[in-house]
Write an enzyme that holds these catalytic residues in place. Structure first.
Site, PDB file in Angstrom:
ATOM      1  N   ASP A   4       0.874  -1.177   0.000  1.00  0.00           N
ATOM      2  CA  ASP A   4       0.000   0.000   0.000  1.00  0.00           C
ATOM      3  C   ASP A   4       0.911   1.226   0.000  1.00  0.00           C
ATOM      4  O   ASP A   4       1.541   1.544   1.019  1.00  0.00           O
ATOM      5  CB  ASP A   4      -0.904  -0.008   1.246  1.00  0.00           C
ATOM      6  CG  ASP A   4      -1.816   1.214   1.283  1.00  0.00           C
ATOM      7  OD1 ASP A   4      -1.534   2.209   0.570  1.00  0.00           O
ATOM      8  OD2 ASP A   4      -2.804   1.185   2.030  1.00  0.00           O
ATOM      9  N   SER A  84      -0.176  13.017 -16.213  1.00  0.00           N
ATOM     10  CA  SER A  84      -1.472  12.984 -16.894  1.00  0.00           C
ATOM     11  C   SER A  84      -1.557  14.209 -17.782  1.00  0.00           C
ATOM     12  O   SER A  84      -0.900  15.227 -17.521  1.00  0.00           O
ATOM     13  CB  SER A  84      -2.601  13.033 -15.852  1.00  0.00           C
ATOM     14  OG  SER A  84      -3.834  13.386 -16.455  1.00  0.00           O
ATOM     15  N   TYR A  99      -7.781  16.201  -8.518  1.00  0.00           N
ATOM     16  CA  TYR A  99      -6.818  15.332  -9.214  1.00  0.00           C
ATOM     17  C   TYR A  99      -5.931  16.164 -10.154  1.00  0.00           C
ATOM     18  O   TYR A  99      -4.702  16.013 -10.174  1.00  0.00           O
ATOM     19  CB  TYR A  99      -7.599  14.269  -9.984  1.00  0.00           C
ATOM     20  CG  TYR A  99      -6.785  13.421 -10.928  1.00  0.00           C
ATOM     21  CD1 TYR A  99      -6.027  12.351 -10.465  1.00  0.00           C
ATOM     22  CD2 TYR A  99      -6.798  13.680 -12.297  1.00  0.00           C
ATOM     23  CE1 TYR A  99      -5.295  11.560 -11.345  1.00  0.00           C
ATOM     24  CE2 TYR A  99      -6.067  12.898 -13.180  1.00  0.00           C
ATOM     25  CZ  TYR A  99      -5.314  11.839 -12.698  1.00  0.00           C
ATOM     26  OH  TYR A  99      -4.590  11.075 -13.563  1.00  0.00           O
ATOM     27  N   LYS A 103      -1.777  16.698 -10.347  1.00  0.00           N
ATOM     28  CA  LYS A 103      -0.967  16.410 -11.538  1.00  0.00           C
ATOM     29  C   LYS A 103      -0.182  17.641 -11.987  1.00  0.00           C
ATOM     30  O   LYS A 103       0.921  17.517 -12.516  1.00  0.00           O
ATOM     31  CB  LYS A 103      -1.855  15.850 -12.654  1.00  0.00           C
ATOM     32  CG  LYS A 103      -2.401  14.451 -12.331  1.00  0.00           C
ATOM     33  CD  LYS A 103      -1.255  13.456 -12.019  1.00  0.00           C
ATOM     34  CE  LYS A 103      -1.691  12.007 -11.931  1.00  0.00           C
ATOM     35  NZ  LYS A 103      -0.537  11.088 -11.698  1.00  0.00           N
TER      36      LYS A 103
END
Lengths: 192, 192, 192, 192
Positions: A4, A84, A99, A103
């Site tokens: 994890d 991304s 998000y 990025k």
């Protein structure tokens, strides 16, 4: 080996075991990333910390450990951040905005690490690959139902994981004097 | 009213008390920010989470609560993110690189919130002020000794807090149809 | 076939001859670019127009003609702009600043053409390759003596033309559903 | 004093007359800019050169002459580029894409001139103001009919010239140690 990445101990354990079993890390591909389908005004600190823990903290920790492993053994290795397209633009979808913020931070951290390695006169390379939507379990993990996720991937132009691998290989196979900094790649039909 | 902005409970309490005592929030200035004087390869997950908790999570939480307070009372209020010049460029100082990453995230979050408010047809405004080095307790809190901090502020061109306030007032005093998006302002002699 | 790309007539003639001799253009690589070794405060309108004529106007004209040729024959072709790392950052060398400006314009024109093609529902692709310094006749043509140019290429980390070709091939060989948007690539030892 | 800014001779004459009549230039505001309502695939080299001549070449020439006048007299003056929101993003309107490219170039030239002035240890300031749509004769000059232009200004959120002036005054009135780098300002209701 399961890990994890948001648990620092597990990450450090993983690198310790890699060292013991394999000698160390030559190439580190920071691929994990997540989102939660909520706008900025709907999100919660729990969501935000979970996303930051994976998209930023784990990326920085794995990078630090991988570079340490490379230096220890005098290896001119390669760090690759799977960023991304949202690291380079801000598509008008509020549910992906947090998000998108992480990025943009990865975009900055890519250039920042490059500067730090150059100032240390290191030959270790850092590259980013910045793809548009890739058909993975990403949308489901972000909170979409399996049906909704499947339908979105059918309706929205998307890349396949192999397409990202192709760019990864291009970056990895560059000769020593060449450092691919970033490959920005979209589905050909993508609007954003 | 004292509040540790990295404790979500204290933030929510603060907004509850503002509501009780003052009715609500009309203007929210997200001014708090911090750094730790360590390069990316020297940093720790503890450092990174501390910086993210203040520079990103607290900013998002205060923004969410302030916008909720404005909507509740039908107030066309104003959110102002005190960003940094480091939200727009990446100065070659590895000890500030993680901080720089968080500020690139704030740049993205500024435009992201603007989009979200416009899509919701809201009149609430969002602006950023992005100053270069300001003479405050910032460098000391980032881990410099008082002497080192004092010397750095003497040697490096810097702004005064009042200079940031001037730009803040320019953004705040714009007429309703005008939204200042970002004011980027540097010490006149600054190299980066 | 020789063609001074800054003479519109010669460009149009070239495309006419390509049509006559080869049927048309399937792939157009806008590779030509130039600089003049003068800072912004030393430059002249003549210098600036010469640079703009090649780096911007010829690129736009060749693109327009190539896309027209592709549409005419129903070919899903590919436009590739050879941009520069200077299209993404502003290295602190005043003698290259005007050139840097034109390359920032090429970065914008790349995304702009992508949007225009998508809105027209076209399958024609547009990609950019943005390399750092490449060892070519570029510095000499910008006004350096052959000796100075040779020395600079020895002292400064640089790419070879083949390195750019490698990235070009990566962009060109992507499957139809994948559009490489930009490949930013630097000499591994490059500071900027 | 009338001056066609795309005629270099007239620009040089204008600065000569300013010198003779007024002593020289202390503040230079590069406000002129134009567009032509055509997409990249519809445009012509004539259109492009006309736009570049005004938006880039005239801006560079006036800047060069103004800085020379300031240096000659030891004046710590101020150059201000009236840029555009389109210097910072690429709105999905193909008919403005070439214009958008020139404004991205102005964004780069602003930072470039700043670097050049700092490296020369000059106190001359450079600032940009980057407004969204302003209600002027701009759309008509770009080729819209008076009716179409009037309707567009009614339907699209827009700024007034005075709003730009307000930001201009903020930049101009900053104390000597403060340099406003860029003020990005939009109509509050603007989508892009």
């Amino acid at each position: 080996m399961k890990c994890d990445l948001t648990k620092d101990d597990q990450v450090l354990d993983m690198f310790a075991r890699i060292k013991q079993d394999l000698g160390g890390v030559d190439v580190c591909i920071n691929n994990a990333g997540m989102s939660v389908v909520k706008s900025l005004l709907e999100g919660t600190p729990e969501d935000w910390r979970k996303i930051l823990d994976l998209n930023v903290v784990a990326l920085c920790l794995c990078t630090r450990e991988a570079v340490a492993s490379m230096k220890e053994r005098g290896v001119d290795g390669h760090i690759i951040h799977i960023n991304s397209i949202n690291g380079h633009c801000i598509p008008p979808q509020p549910v992906s905005h947090f998000y998108t913020g992480t990025k943009h931070m990865v975009t900055a951290l890519t250039e920042a690490l490059r500067q730090e390695l150059r100032q240390a006169n290191s030959n270790i390379k850092i590259s980013a690959i910045s793809p548009g939507l890739v058909e993975t379990e990403f949308l489901m993990r972000a909170g979409r139902t399996p049906e909704a996720a499947r339908q979105m991937y059918q309706e929205m132009p998307s890349l396949q994981a192999d397409d990202v691998t192709d760019s990864l290989i291009h970056a990895l196979s560059a000769p020593p004097h060449v450092q691919v900094h970033d490959i920005i790649v979209r589905p050909a039909k993508s609007v954003n």
